[in-house]
Design a protein around this motif. Structure first.
Motif, PDB file in Angstrom:
ATOM      1  N   ARG A 103       0.827  -1.212   0.000  1.00 19.88           N
ATOM      2  CA  ARG A 103       0.000   0.000   0.000  1.00 19.88           C
ATOM      3  C   ARG A 103       0.862   1.263   0.000  1.00 19.88           C
ATOM      4  O   ARG A 103       0.688   2.177   0.803  1.00 19.88           O
ATOM      5  N   LEU A 104       1.846   1.277  -0.917  1.00 18.62           N
ATOM      6  CA  LEU A 104       2.751   2.418  -0.964  1.00 18.62           C
ATOM      7  C   LEU A 104       2.032   3.698  -1.352  1.00 18.62           C
ATOM      8  O   LEU A 104       2.540   4.795  -1.093  1.00 18.62           O
ATOM      9  N   GLU A 105       0.837   3.557  -1.959  1.00 21.54           N
ATOM     10  CA  GLU A 105       0.105   4.770  -2.320  1.00 21.54           C
ATOM     11  C   GLU A 105      -0.275   5.569  -1.079  1.00 21.54           C
ATOM     12  O   GLU A 105      -0.434   6.792  -1.143  1.00 21.54           O
ATOM     13  N   ILE A 106      -0.388   4.882   0.064  1.00 26.48           N
ATOM     14  CA  ILE A 106      -0.699   5.587   1.313  1.00 26.48           C
ATOM     15  C   ILE A 106       0.424   6.558   1.649  1.00 26.48           C
ATOM     16  O   ILE A 106       0.193   7.709   2.019  1.00 26.48           O
ATOM     17  N   PHE A 107       1.678   6.080   1.488  1.00 25.21           N
ATOM     18  CA  PHE A 107       2.822   6.936   1.776  1.00 25.21           C
ATOM     19  C   PHE A 107       2.944   8.047   0.739  1.00 25.21           C
ATOM     20  O   PHE A 107       3.329   9.173   1.064  1.00 25.21           O
ATOM     21  N   GLU A 108       2.616   7.719  -0.524  1.00 26.55           N
ATOM     22  CA  GLU A 108       2.653   8.744  -1.563  1.00 26.55           C
ATOM     23  C   GLU A 108       1.618   9.828  -1.285  1.00 26.55           C
ATOM     24  O   GLU A 108       1.888  11.020  -1.447  1.00 26.55           O
TER      25      GLU A 108
END
Length: 251
Positions: free
Chosen positions: A184-189
């Motif tokens: 869920r790297l989009e959360i960090f993005e």
């Protein structure tokens, strides 16, 4: 009915120092009438170490244990993420899940379930003392204690089987995309974008304040000249006042 032989747990000792500060540390889970765990788990499933590996064949109930944790803490599971699945479909009347955990030096006990009349309830204790309030009040307390909402807890805990299969079949840039999805790297993005927006806003505010300070400093710099001009005007006022007084005395 659940077959105890179908689920086995292997414990891996923590490599951390025993004196290291602890965050959320799961102690035990007790279930009855939850998903495929029809009978009460006796004894409760215990997690004596920080790292526990749960193994078992497909359908043994491994995912049910993870779903039980989120059900107790948040009243949601990965199955109820599907709109057609309701909580009543996975927890029967008179069924419940109890989760005990440590957060720092405090021991918390959370029990969520349904009465025989299918009414939901939530009980929370901290160090043996009951936490009062409505179900939403207690849920807010749990979120504050754990430090994560349901989405944050799920995304940091669960990797679905279909996602692992997708990873094994992917290659190159596709595998990178799978990793981004898995973790869920989009959360960090998204968090980075919000941080950038906040930084831009704060930078603009700082520049406005600096301009205001510069204007005030400039005004303060003119203050001696203004004071001198005021003194001259005051002297002129006195001279003219004396002249007026003299003219009045002459008449």
């Amino acid at each position: 009915m659940r077959d105890d032989a179908e689920v086995e747990t292997a414990v891996v000792s923590s490599l951390e120092s025993p004196s290291a500060p602890e965050g959320f540390v799961l102690e035990e889970i007790e279930m009855r009438g939850f998903m495929r765990y029809l009978e009460k788990t006796v004894p409760p499933l215990r997690f004596p170490e920080k790292y526990t590996v749960i193994t078992g064949r497909t359908g043994a109930g491994k995912s049910s244990i993870l779903d039980a944790i989120t059900f107790a803490l948040y009243g949601k599971t990965t199955r109820t993420d599907i709109q057609s699945v309701k909580l009543a479909d996975i927890c029967r009347p008179n069924g419940y899940v109890r989760v005990a955990f440590h957060q720092g030096d405090e021991r918390w006990d959370v029990t969520r379930g349904f009465t025989t009349k299918k009414e939901s309830y939530l009980e929370v204790t901290r160090d043996g003392e009951a936490v009062q309030g409505t179900i939403p009040d207690k849920e807010r307390t749990i979120r504050d204690v754990v430090g994560l909402d349901y989405d944050g807890f799920r995304n940091s805990t669960f990797v679905r089987q279909e996602e692992m299969k997708e990873l094994g079949a992917a290659s190159g840039s596709e595998r990178l995309a799978v990793f981004q999805k898995l973790f869920r790297l989009e959360i960090f993005e998204q968090a980075l974008e919000r941080a950038k927006e906040r930084f831009t806003s704060l930078k603009s505010d700082i520049q406005a304040k600096e301009a205001e300070i510069a204007a005030r400093e400039e005004a303060l710099g003119r203050l001696p000249d203004l004071q001198q001009q005021l003194g001259s005007l005051d002297e002129e006022r006195k001279v003219r006042g004396d002249r007026v007084a003299k003219l009045q005395s002459d008449f």
